[in-house]
Design a protein around this motif. Sequence first.
Motif, PDB file in Angstrom:
ATOM      1  N   GLU A 159       0.926  -1.143   0.025  1.00 43.26           N
ATOM      2  CA  GLU A 159       0.120   0.085  -0.012  1.00 43.26           C
ATOM      3  C   GLU A 159       0.987   1.305   0.031  1.00 43.26           C
ATOM      4  N   ASP A 160       0.243   2.284  -0.592  1.00 42.46           N
ATOM      5  CA  ASP A 160       1.045   3.554  -0.568  1.00 42.46           C
ATOM      6  C   ASP A 160       0.805   4.156   0.691  1.00 42.46           C
ATOM      7  N   ASP A 185      -3.101   2.039 -11.865  1.00 47.65           N
ATOM      8  CA  ASP A 185      -3.912   2.529 -10.692  1.00 47.65           C
ATOM      9  C   ASP A 185      -3.266   4.048 -10.200  1.00 47.65           C
ATOM     10  N   GLY A 186      -4.136   4.808 -10.759  1.00 49.96           N
ATOM     11  CA  GLY A 186      -3.770   6.265 -10.400  1.00 49.96           C
ATOM     12  C   GLY A 186      -2.706   6.502 -11.127  1.00 49.96           C
ATOM     13  N   ASP A 187      -1.593   6.976 -10.469  1.00 47.40           N
ATOM     14  CA  ASP A 187      -0.029   7.305 -10.972  1.00 47.40           C
ATOM     15  C   ASP A 187       0.708   6.094 -11.214  1.00 47.40           C
ATOM     16  N   ASP A 188       0.344   4.810 -10.517  1.00 49.03           N
ATOM     17  CA  ASP A 188       1.142   3.884 -10.579  1.00 49.03           C
ATOM     18  C   ASP A 188       0.810   3.036 -11.878  1.00 49.03           C
TER      19      ASP A 188
END
Length: 280
Positions: A100-101, A179-182
Amino acid sequence: ETLTFEAAAGNEYIIQVGGNAPDYNDFYMEYDLNIGTEEKKSSLLPYTIELTSKQLPEDEDGLDYEVLAGEEDSETIEEVPEGDPLSSIFSMAEDEGDGEDSGDGESNPVLEEQNRMVETVMELARPFEDMNKGYVQNGMDLDAYLIESDSSGIHELNIANKDGLLPYVTVLEYKEYEDGDDVYKVLEEQAANVNINMSNFELELSSKLHMGLKEGKQYIVLAESNPFSEGNNISFEPYSLSSKRLVADPEDAFEPNDEEAVELPGSTFQANFAMPNDMD
């Protein structure tokens, strides 16, 4: 019977022979019957041991488990993980964190490690030709071949070895998920040359497997030593990989609809799951 082992230059090895060697195939079946007995097998006839050796060529692509794990983690790998090599090493990376970020803008170390491993395989993979030959140098060796498909179809992959010691071969599709910026880079397993022997329920390697290739997609054919063998899994002879197309463009008219739904064409319609991992 044949046993293979890897010998490093300058090292000494001891071959120990005993009449009480365990039979791993019958161990679990006969364990209850043999409790308390120490009977040793014997024979009136002498046994013969023949020791042969061969120096195998240098690794063709420079890829093995240590390279895949990275310089910092290479010393922690003492043996090859069971099952699919990439998924096994990914699970090792996931054990070190939940992925997780952190929420403070810092990079995700698990994601970075997984992407690095996939990128390593893609960079070191050799192009898949009409006929591919190579050696499995040792139990840590991985040979990767890259397929860049220019058409869709079902292909038969043929695997051969003069000694009958087939490599363990998996076919993996390269995919990216956002996934978003990832960006997640993964190699999804599509097929493997493993069958179950229904007479003894043991896993055995097959000389053929079928793979579904889609136009514009990239695939990795990965070969390694047999992880299901009891000791004899390295051959003095090279293995060969070749393929032929069995069916051209087998997908139904609604593809691609794995992730985005299409409107129902009517109350009755026909589609198929011709390609591996297909979802409609």
